[in-house]
Every structure is written in structure tokens, then in C-alpha cells.
Design a protein around this motif. Structure first.
Motif: not given
Lengths: 484, 142
Positions: A68-73, A83-98, A208-212
Motif C-alpha cells: 500500500k505504501v508503495e502504491e501511495a508513493m 488539500g487536507l485529508v479526511a480522517e476516515d479516509d483509508p489513507k489516514y488508516q494507512l498512516i496509523v498502520e504505518c 508518513v512524513e510526506s502525508r503529514m
């Protein structure tokens, strides 16, 4: 030490087993169950199979997240415009998992490092104390391999030159022996694994840093994206983090390593992730706790701004950071120089004289007593007595001379005691015969000492108005009339 | 260091300085600038000036420059200190026999401040003669 390590590893095995079962059905782990059982039973020093202890790399969870990380990158450019990402976005969940994964990777690297160290001890025992960092150690082991002579190996770029020198010198006098081919291969494999894990961790953190910057720009502006990501991971989301008071944010990430019996002196109190940020670590040690608290406060403000999407451009975050920097600088300013003050004009402020009951009682102790007054005076024509006789020693003055008017000179009561004595007498004689069973007929009077008083007689005195109260000690004005 | 204090170069200035002060003691140092005793005294005066500026002011007069007071005040020593308050000369009983002036160098700052303070207190009460806190009758240790 091996048995302790084994027991900890056994705990870890249980954990990762649970996760694997929960997430998917297909078991991708290449475990050797027999070897595992042997290991648990035998508890030998050299465990041969790395896979029995280092499982993360082969687990499904690891692979999923990395994919998933590779895809997102690769899809990076698509996201930035939104712009900003919503909290229930799967991207956000991914960050928590990361976040969780990076912690696990750290543990895994430590385990592998232990494995490599145990194996390589036979070859080069001193190396583990010279090079402490696990990744550096792995790189070094890979480079040296089974060489006995270190001069042929080029260690440039792996370590600082001072360390290289020390390592070379130690290697020439080492007590180690060559490893067997099988052992060597296993060690090199383990090194490769460690380095791969390190790479993976770096990837994850980069992502994670890039998405932060899109999730919490202000928080990243204040403490930096890495720490911001960690804080969010530990808190369990931006909402949860924004609800925390600043004192809790300060503690986030604190390691509670208080195993019973180990010293707590080195454990820093109330220090979490924020204590290890650049800002706090760059302040002098005495100010670090203050700086930590300050940063925690500003951090909380930034998080709340981010949660309510108040500022997308991170301007507030930058301002807060500047605030923190300025305050820390101000603390380190030297105190203003002492100005020499001129002396005040003499006698310009008169001494504050105090009064009151306390002072009067204190002065009573040094007041001139009647005895002393008599001793100071002398009668005309009458020689005074003295302490040593014949005019020598202290003179007694009119003390003890006939006709001085007092039969016996007593200590004399203070004026204040007289007031108390009067009150006492009033109480006694004011009972008008109806005395309680506990009252005594003895009265303590100032002049005579103890005397047996007849309360009836005194009660009678007060009762009849015909008796003269002119000389009475307890009497008061009976009749006040105007006399022209 | 005496350049830090005010010098008076004319007898008229000296008179004006003594007359103009209403609230503070005027301390005049009469002396020869180059003399060692005078220089020692000046050192002390400079250090003390800031501290006592609320109740005393210090002026320096070179005896070789301003001759008018030499006979009047018998200024024959290298360094002489005299005290004035509201245009009146204040005498101090130092034990030396000469109550009009201090004609040696006082080395200690605290001592000098004590003398000035005594002069101020006495002068404010209206006394013309004050008693010095320290006795200098045995100064020559004979």
C-alpha cells in the motif's frame, strides 16, 4: 541471558501469531515448527534458524502495508491537489498502520542484531562493544565476512574514521577464530535481512512524513513531521489528540520501563516524544523540562487548529514555532546587571514604632519595678545599707528601711494582670450564692495570696444599696448627675 | 581618578558651591593635585561620591590655583577636607585637637561615609560640632 531472551521472544511469537490469524487466512510464514519446539525445550545458546525468531518480514501484514505504501508513493501527485485529508479516509488508516509497523520493525531489527551478534562473537568478539548501532554492525559484518586481516578491506563510508581505526587495531589483536561456511552464510543472510528491514522502515517513515503535511500541517510546522506522525499514531487519531490536554500530550510516547528492581534514577520523568524533538534537545539541560512543557502547550494548540481545519497554510504553526524559539532564547538571557544604589538620606524614614498588647507585655519584662525604684532613692540623712556592708557593693537605698510605708515589698502585679484579676473577682462574686458543686471557697487574691473567702458576705455587699461602694474594687458608678 | 569629580578653579565658585546647597552637606577637598596623600584621598572620594550623593556633594579645590582660602582656613597640609551645611562650617571632634578639618587621607570608604553621615545628622539638627564615630587621637601611635 539466553533463557530470558527466549522467554521474551516466546511472548512476541504469541503476539504476532494473533495478528496473523486475524488478518487473513493464507499463511505465508515459512516456519519450521519442529525446530521451534526444539528451541523452546532445549534453550541452547546458539539458535540456528533465524526465521524461528524473526517473523515480521515474512508476515502477511508486513507485505500488505508495504504494498500500500508503495502504491501511495507512486500516486503522490494525485493527492496533493485535494488539500487536507479526511480522517476516515483509508489513507489516514494507512498512516496509523504505518506507525505501528515502524515500531514492530524496530523490534525485529533488534532481534536480528542479537542473532548476528551471537553468531559473530566467535569470529570477532570485541566488535559488539565498539560498534553499537545495529545497522552499522550489520553493514560491517557483511563487509568483513570471514577475513582475518582487516587491512585488505575498505571500511570507508561505513563508519567515522576514528571508529575504523579502532576497529582495525582491535581486529589485529582479536581472539576470534574463523567461522564455518554454514554459520557464515547464515550470518550474512541475517545481515541482509536487517538491512532490508531498515530500508523498509525508511520507506514507511518517508511516506508518513510526506502525508503529514496534508493531515496536520500546523502540528508538523511546530514539532516536525516525524514526531507529529508518532504523536498521532500513539494518540489514535487527530480527534483524540485534539481532545488531550497539553500535559497528556507531553507524556505521549513515554516508555514505562520500570521493571521491579532496576534503577529509576535514569528514567526521565514526564518525557515522551516531545522531549526528544530537535527544539527541546537543543536547549541547555536545566531548561529542558520547561521547554518540553512549552512545546507541549503550543503543540496542543496546533493540533486543535488542524482538527478544525482552521489554517491550511500552516501559518499558525510557524508562528507558534517562532514563539517557542523566542521564549527559549529569552530564558537564556543573562540577568540585568546590578546597579549600585546610593545610600538613603540618614533619618529620612523614621523608624516604625509598633505598639499593642504584645509589645507592652514584652516591655513589662524590662520595666522598672517598685523594688528597684526604692533602691534607687535615698532618704536625706539616713545612710543606706549595701550588699557587702560598710558602703561596699550595691546600695539598697530606701529598700528595707523603716518607715518606707510598705511592710513587705512584693514583686508587684503588672497593670494587665490587674484587669484579669478584676474580671476574675467579678465572676466570683457575681454568682449570687448559686454556686456549682465544683466551685471552691478559696480565692486567689494578689496581695495576700490564697485566702478563704466567704462568698455570702460579698454577695450581701452587692445586694444592699446602703453599703458604700466608694472604696469597692468591683463597684462602678452608681449615680451620675450633672453638677453645675 | 579625580577627573571624575568636580573641580573648582575660582574662589567665587567655591563660595557659590557652599551657598547653593540647601539639602546636602558640601565636602570641599583642599589640596595639591600631585601629592600622593591627596591622590589617595581622591581615590576614596571618587568611590564614595556615588553612594553618598543623596546627602553629600564633593568638590575638589587646588590650593596652588585658588590662594584665597589658604590663610583663612590654614591650609598647610597636602590634603584637607572641610564640611559645610547651609553655608555654615561644621566642626568635627576627631580627637586630634583640630576640630575644623580632616588633614590626612582617610583610606577606608566605610569610615569616611560614617563621618559624613554623622556630620549630616548633627548639622540637620542644628549642631555646629559633631563627634566623630572613630577617635583619631592615637593616629600617630605614639
Amino acid at each position: 541471558m539466553a533463557t530470558l531472551a527466549d522467554s521474551f521472544l516466546a511472548d512476541l511469537e504469541d503476539l504476532s501469531d494473533d495478528e496473523n490469524r486475524d488478518e487473513e487466512g493464507a499463511e505465508a510464514t515459512e516456519e519450521a515448527p519442529d525446530a521451534d519446539k526444539d528451541l523452546a525445550e532445549a534453550a541452547i545458546l546458539n539458535y540456528d534458524d533465524l526465521d524461528s525468531v524473526a517473523k515480521l518480514q515474512k508476515s502477511q501484514r508486513f507485505h500488505d502495508v508495504m504494498k500500500k505504501v508503495e502504491e501511495a508513493m507512486t500516486n503522490a501527485t494525485g493527492i496533493s491537489s485535494k488539500g487536507l485529508v479526511a480522517e476516515d479516509d483509508p489513507k489516514y488508516q494507512l498512516i496509523v498502520e504505518c506507525n505501528a509497523l515502524s515500531v514492530d520493525i524496530d523490534n525485529e531489527i533488534t532481534i536480528i542484531h542479537n542473532f548476528i551478534r551471537d553468531k559473530y562473537r566467535a569470529k570477532f568478539p570485541e566488535l559488539e562493544s565498539l560498534v553499537l548501532h545495529p545497522i552499522d554492525y550489520s553493514r560491517l559484518v557483511k563487509q568483513i565476512g570471514n577475513e582475518m586481516d582487516l587491512t585488505v578491506i575498505d571500511l570507508e563510508g561505513l563508519l567515522p574514521s576514528a571508529t575504523i581505526m579502532v576497529v582495525s587495531v582491535t581486529a589485529s589483536t582479536t581472539s576470534g577464530k574463523l567461522l564455518s561456511e554454514e554459520n557464515l552464510q547464515k550470518t550474512i543472510d541475517a545481515c541482509d535481512r536487517a538491512l532490508a528491514l531498515d530500508e523498509a522502515k525508511r520507506h514507511v517513515l518517508e511516506f508518513v512524513e510526506s502525508r503529514m503535511g496534508y493531515i496536520a500541517p500546523n502540528l508538523s510546522a511546530v514539532v516536525g513531521s516525524t514526531v507529529a506522525a508518532k504523536l498521532m499514531g500513539v494518540a489514535g487519531g487527530l480527534a483524540a489528540l485534539s481532545r488531550m490536554p497539553a500535559c497528556n500530550v507531553q507524556i505521549l510516547g513515554a516508555k514505562k520501563k520500570n521493571l521491579a528492581g532496576f534503577s529509576t534514577a535514569t528514567a526521565l520523568p514526564h518525557t515522551g516524544f516531545l522531549f526528544h524533538t530537535e527544539i527541546v534537545q537543543s536547549t541547555p539541560p536545566p531548561l529542558r523540562m520547561r521547554a518540553c512543557r512549552l512545546v507541549a502547550g503550543k503543540c496542543t494548540l496546533a493540533v486543535r487548529v488542524d482538527f478544525t481545519r482552521g489554517d491550511i497554510s500552516a501559518k499558525i504553526g510557524r508562528e507558534l514555532r517562532e514563539d517557542v524559539r523566542k521564549k527559549i532564547e529569552k530564558w537564556q538571557e543573562p540577568p540585568p546587571p546590578k546597579q549600585p544604589k546610593p545610600l538613603p538620606v540618614p533619618d529620612s524614614d523614621p523608624k516604625k514604632k509598633r505598639g499593642g498588647r504584645r509589645l507592652r507585655k514584652m516591655k513589662e519584662r524590662y520595666a522598672l519595678t517598685d523594688m528597684r525604684k526604692l533602691a534607687n532613692r535615698m532618704k536625706f540623712g539616713v545612710p543606706e545599707e549595701s550588699s557587702l556592708g560598710d558602703g561596699l557593693g550595691e546600695g539598697y537605698g530606701m529598700l528595707g528601711q523603716a518607715g518606707s510605708g510598705k511592710l513587705r515589698v512584693s514583686i508587684g502585679q503588672s497593670k494587665l494582670a490587674a484587669k484579669v484579676a478584676k474580671k476574675f473577682k467579678e465572676k466570683q462574686y457575681g454568682s449570687s450564692g448559686a454556686t456549682s458543686g465544683l466551685s471552691s471557697s478559696l480565692a486567689f487574691t494578689p496581695v495576700q495570696g490564697i485566702e478563704l473567702s466567704n462568698p455570702q458576705a460579698q454577695a450581701g455587699l452587692l445586694g444592699s444599696g446602703t453599703q458604700s461602694t466608694y472604696f469597692s474594687e468591683t463597684g462602678s458608678f452608681s449615680r451620675i448627675s450633672r453638677t453645675y | 581618578m579625580s577627573y571624575l569629580l568636580t573641580h573648582l578653579h575660582h574662589a567665587f565658585h567655591v563660595d557659590e558651591a557652599i551657598k547653593s546647597e540647601e539639602e546636602r552637606v558640601t565636602i570641599i577637598r583642599f589640596g595639591c593635585e600631585g601629592d600622593t596623600t591627596c591622590m589617595e584621598m581622591d581615590e576614596v572620594l571618587v568611590k564614595v561620591a556615588e553612594k553618598i550623593k543623596k546627602f553629600a556633594v564633593i568638590y575638589l579645590v587646588d590650593v596652588k590655583e585658588v590662594h584665597e582660602f589658604n590663610v583663612m582656613y590654614e591650609l598647610y597640609d597636602p590634603c584637607t577636607i572641610m564640611f559645610f551645611f547651609r553655608n555654615k562650617h561644621i566642626m568635627i571632634d576627631l580627637g586630634t585637637g583640630n576640630n575644623n578639618k580632616i588633614n590626612w587621607a582617610v583610606r577606608d570608604k566605610e569610615e569616611f561615609i560614617a563621618i559624613v553621615e554623622t556630620v549630616f545628622r548633627g548639622a540637620k539638627k542644628g549642631r555646629g560640632l559633631v563627634v566623630s564615630p572613630k577617635d583619631y587621637s592615637t593616629r600617630y601611635r605614639y
